[in-house]
Scaffold this motif. Structure first.
Motif, PDB file in Angstrom:
ATOM      1  N   UNK A  69       0.831  -1.211   0.000  1.00 16.32           N
ATOM      2  CA  UNK A  69       0.000   0.000   0.000  1.00 16.32           C
ATOM      3  C   UNK A  69       0.862   1.257   0.000  1.00 16.32           C
ATOM      4  N   UNK A  70       1.901   1.246   0.806  1.00 12.42           N
ATOM      5  CA  UNK A  70       2.818   2.403   0.850  1.00 12.42           C
ATOM      6  C   UNK A  70       3.448   2.595  -0.519  1.00 12.42           C
ATOM      7  N   UNK A  71       3.949   1.520  -1.080  1.00 12.31           N
ATOM      8  CA  UNK A  71       4.613   1.607  -2.378  1.00 12.31           C
ATOM      9  C   UNK A  71       3.661   2.115  -3.456  1.00 12.31           C
ATOM     10  N   UNK A  72       2.418   1.668  -3.408  1.00 15.39           N
ATOM     11  CA  UNK A  72       1.444   2.058  -4.415  1.00 15.39           C
ATOM     12  C   UNK A  72       1.021   3.510  -4.349  1.00 15.39           C
ATOM     13  N   UNK A  73       1.267   4.160  -3.232  1.00 15.75           N
ATOM     14  CA  UNK A  73       0.860   5.563  -3.066  1.00 15.75           C
ATOM     15  C   UNK A  73       1.938   6.548  -3.495  1.00 15.75           C
ATOM     16  N   UNK A  74       3.131   6.069  -3.765  1.00 17.75           N
ATOM     17  CA  UNK A  74       4.237   6.959  -4.098  1.00 17.75           C
ATOM     18  C   UNK A  74       4.494   6.941  -5.600  1.00 17.75           C
ATOM     19  N   UNK A  75       4.255   8.074  -6.250  1.00 21.06           N
ATOM     20  CA  UNK A  75       4.433   8.178  -7.698  1.00 21.06           C
ATOM     21  C   UNK A  75       5.124   9.493  -8.041  1.00 21.06           C
ATOM     22  N   UNK A  76       5.871   9.471  -9.123  1.00 17.62           N
ATOM     23  CA  UNK A  76       6.622  10.649  -9.552  1.00 17.62           C
ATOM     24  C   UNK A  76       5.698  11.848  -9.795  1.00 17.62           C
ATOM     25  N   UNK A  79       4.385  13.289  -6.626  1.00 15.79           N
ATOM     26  CA  UNK A  79       5.437  14.027  -5.931  1.00 15.79           C
ATOM     27  C   UNK A  79       5.632  15.404  -6.567  1.00 15.79           C
ATOM     28  N   UNK A  80       5.749  15.437  -7.879  1.00 17.50           N
ATOM     29  CA  UNK A  80       5.998  16.705  -8.569  1.00 17.50           C
ATOM     30  C   UNK A  80       4.869  17.711  -8.349  1.00 17.50           C
ATOM     31  N   UNK A  81       3.652  17.229  -8.188  1.00 19.67           N
ATOM     32  CA  UNK A  81       2.520  18.111  -7.974  1.00 19.67           C
ATOM     33  C   UNK A  81       2.153  18.307  -6.516  1.00 19.67           C
ATOM     34  N   UNK A  82       2.961  17.771  -5.625  1.00 16.69           N
ATOM     35  CA  UNK A  82       2.614  17.815  -4.207  1.00 16.69           C
ATOM     36  C   UNK A  82       2.778  19.213  -3.615  1.00 16.69           C
ATOM     37  N   UNK A  83       2.025  19.430  -2.546  1.00 15.77           N
ATOM     38  CA  UNK A  83       2.132  20.683  -1.796  1.00 15.77           C
ATOM     39  C   UNK A  83       1.755  20.400  -0.347  1.00 15.77           C
ATOM     40  N   UNK A  84       2.001  21.363   0.513  1.00 16.78           N
ATOM     41  CA  UNK A  84       1.633  21.213   1.917  1.00 16.78           C
ATOM     42  C   UNK A  84       2.257  19.988   2.569  1.00 16.78           C
ATOM     43  N   UNK A  85       1.433  19.248   3.281  1.00 12.82           N
ATOM     44  CA  UNK A  85       1.904  18.066   4.023  1.00 12.82           C
ATOM     45  C   UNK A  85       2.502  17.011   3.092  1.00 12.82           C
ATOM     46  N   UNK A  86       1.893  16.801   1.925  1.00 17.66           N
ATOM     47  CA  UNK A  86       2.418  15.813   0.983  1.00 17.66           C
ATOM     48  C   UNK A  86       3.825  16.183   0.531  1.00 17.66           C
TER      49      UNK A  86
END
Length: 105
Positions: A69-76, A79-86
């Motif tokens: 589940x952890x692995x499936x939630x992490x994508x490039x 990440x590139x579009x992340x903001x705030x807590x993410x």
């Protein structure tokens, strides 16, 4: 000389870990690589614990499911579009690769 060195260190840090407000491709690549390595290590530990009789098959199955589940939630792109807590999580992952510690907060 000291001022130039400080500027170079700051520039390298920003390239590797992202600026204050956005992720960089380098930071995201590092976050994903570090985390995948950490997940592989965790999977190996879970397998050894099962083989050694320290955990049950049910514990093993649950742990492997959670790691997937952890692995499936992490994508490039995420990440590139992340903001705030993410963004903070990805920044933490790029520095330490400790998915348990970074995702905890």
């Amino acid at each position: 000389m000291k001022k130039t060195l400080a500027i170079l260190i700051l520039a390298a840090s920003t390239a590797a870990f992202g600026s204050e407000d956005r992720a960089t491709p380098e930071m995201c690549k590092r976050a994903l690589t570090q985390t995948n390595d950490s997940l592989d290590t965790a999977r190996g530990t879970v397998k050894k614990n099962l083989a050694g009789g320290y955990i049950t098959q049910a514990n093993y199955d649950e742990a492997m499911k959670m790691l997937s589940l952890v692995e499936g939630k992490l994508e490039m792109q995420q990440c590139l579009g992340s903001s705030g807590r993410d963004l903070e999580v990805y920044r933490c992952l790029s520095r330490y690769g400790d998915f348990m510690g970074c995702l905890k907060g």
